[in-house]
Design an enzyme around this catalytic site. Structure first.
Site, PDB file in Angstrom:
ATOM      1  N   ILE A   1      -1.281   4.564   6.610  1.00 57.91           N
ATOM      2  CA  ILE A   1      -2.669   4.825   6.102  1.00 57.91           C
ATOM      3  C   ILE A   1      -3.190   3.839   5.113  1.00 57.91           C
ATOM      4  O   ILE A   1      -2.375   3.468   4.195  1.00 57.91           O
ATOM      5  CB  ILE A   1      -2.970   6.196   5.664  1.00 57.91           C
ATOM      6  CG1 ILE A   1      -2.022   7.089   6.792  1.00 57.91           C
ATOM      7  CG2 ILE A   1      -4.024   6.773   5.679  1.00 57.91           C
ATOM      8  CD1 ILE A   1      -1.911   8.516   6.397  1.00 57.91           C
ATOM      9  N   CYS A   2      -4.464   3.321   5.504  1.00 58.38           N
ATOM     10  CA  CYS A   2      -5.021   2.492   4.235  1.00 58.38           C
ATOM     11  C   CYS A   2      -6.214   3.352   3.730  1.00 58.38           C
ATOM     12  O   CYS A   2      -7.213   3.745   4.350  1.00 58.38           O
ATOM     13  CB  CYS A   2      -5.944   1.410   4.811  1.00 58.38           C
ATOM     14  SG  CYS A   2      -6.619   0.342   3.765  1.00 58.38           S
TER      15      CYS A   2
END
Length: 224
Positions: free
Chosen positions: A87-88
């Site tokens: 996840i960014c």
């Protein structure tokens, strides 16, 4: 009992008693430091109707270091790796604060599904799809939600344009967000289907972008 464990136990208890957020947390292998978070896909998004599970690892320095999270459920989203679930999101890195909790962080992930940030992507191919052909992206994200997150079945017109109805094994066309006609076009030239899909994904051969890509360019990539 150390402070970290007391806080985690309190957060898990608070989450169980909160019936409004619809966020759930459970232990993995009876460890309070390895958890699974779950939440429903937001309404009015391609993720609506799906349940999304997140792997959570609590570091020794929690809450002064961010928890480590990645999606267990496959998600088609610019800020989530379609391969690893990475996840960014800034609060999982340098924008973390000790005031964040497990529940609030999971709610932030839920909000991320509402508001993709394609200019700061985790998955560059998905981000290109989002930027150049949002309607096609939405169809693909909704299809992934149906397949992986138990979301509602996609409409018949989406299926017919992307997936041959007589062969469930060819769902990879829909998973890639491609049109069946485009895959068939280059497959008819003698190229293997998996190679065609790989190249069309790489070139973002979708939506309005198709008109910008010369067919000879596609063939050149297929010959490599």
């Amino acid at each position: 009992m150390d402070a970290r464990l007391r806080r985690i136990n309190k957060e898990i208890a608070d989450c169980k008693s909160d019936k409004t957020s619809n966020v759930q947390i459970e232990l993995i292998d009876n460890s309070p430091y390895h958890l699974k978070g779950s939440f429903q896909g937001p309404e009015d998004t391609p993720y609506a109707g799906g349940q999304f599970d997140v792997d959570i690892v609590v570091p020794e320095a929690y809450p002064f270091q961010p928890v480590k999270m990645k999606f267990i459920t496959k998600v088609y989203h610019p800020n989530i790796s379609s391969v690893s679930g990475a996840i960014c999101l800034d609060i999982l890195k340098d924008a973390w604060s000790p005031i964040f909790t497990l529940k609030s962080t999971l709610i932030s992930l839920q909000s991320l599904l509402c508001s993709p940030e394609p200019n700061d992507p985790q998955d560059a191919e998905v981000a290109k799809h989002y930027i150049t052909s949002k309607p096609s992206f939405t169809e693909t994200a909704r299809y992934w939600t149906h397949i992986y997150a138990g979301g509602p079945e996609v409409s018949a017109n989406v299926k017919s344009s992307k997936v041959p109805q007589n062969n469930a094994g060819q769902d990879e066309i829909a998973m890639a967000g491609l049109e069946k006609a485009h895959v068939d076009q280059f497959e008819s030239l003698g190229f293997p289907r998996n190679k065609v899909i790989e190249v069309l994904k790489k070139l973002n051969y979708r939506g309005a972008n198709v008109a910008k890509i010369n067919e000879d360019r596609v063939v050149e990539e297929l010959l490599k």
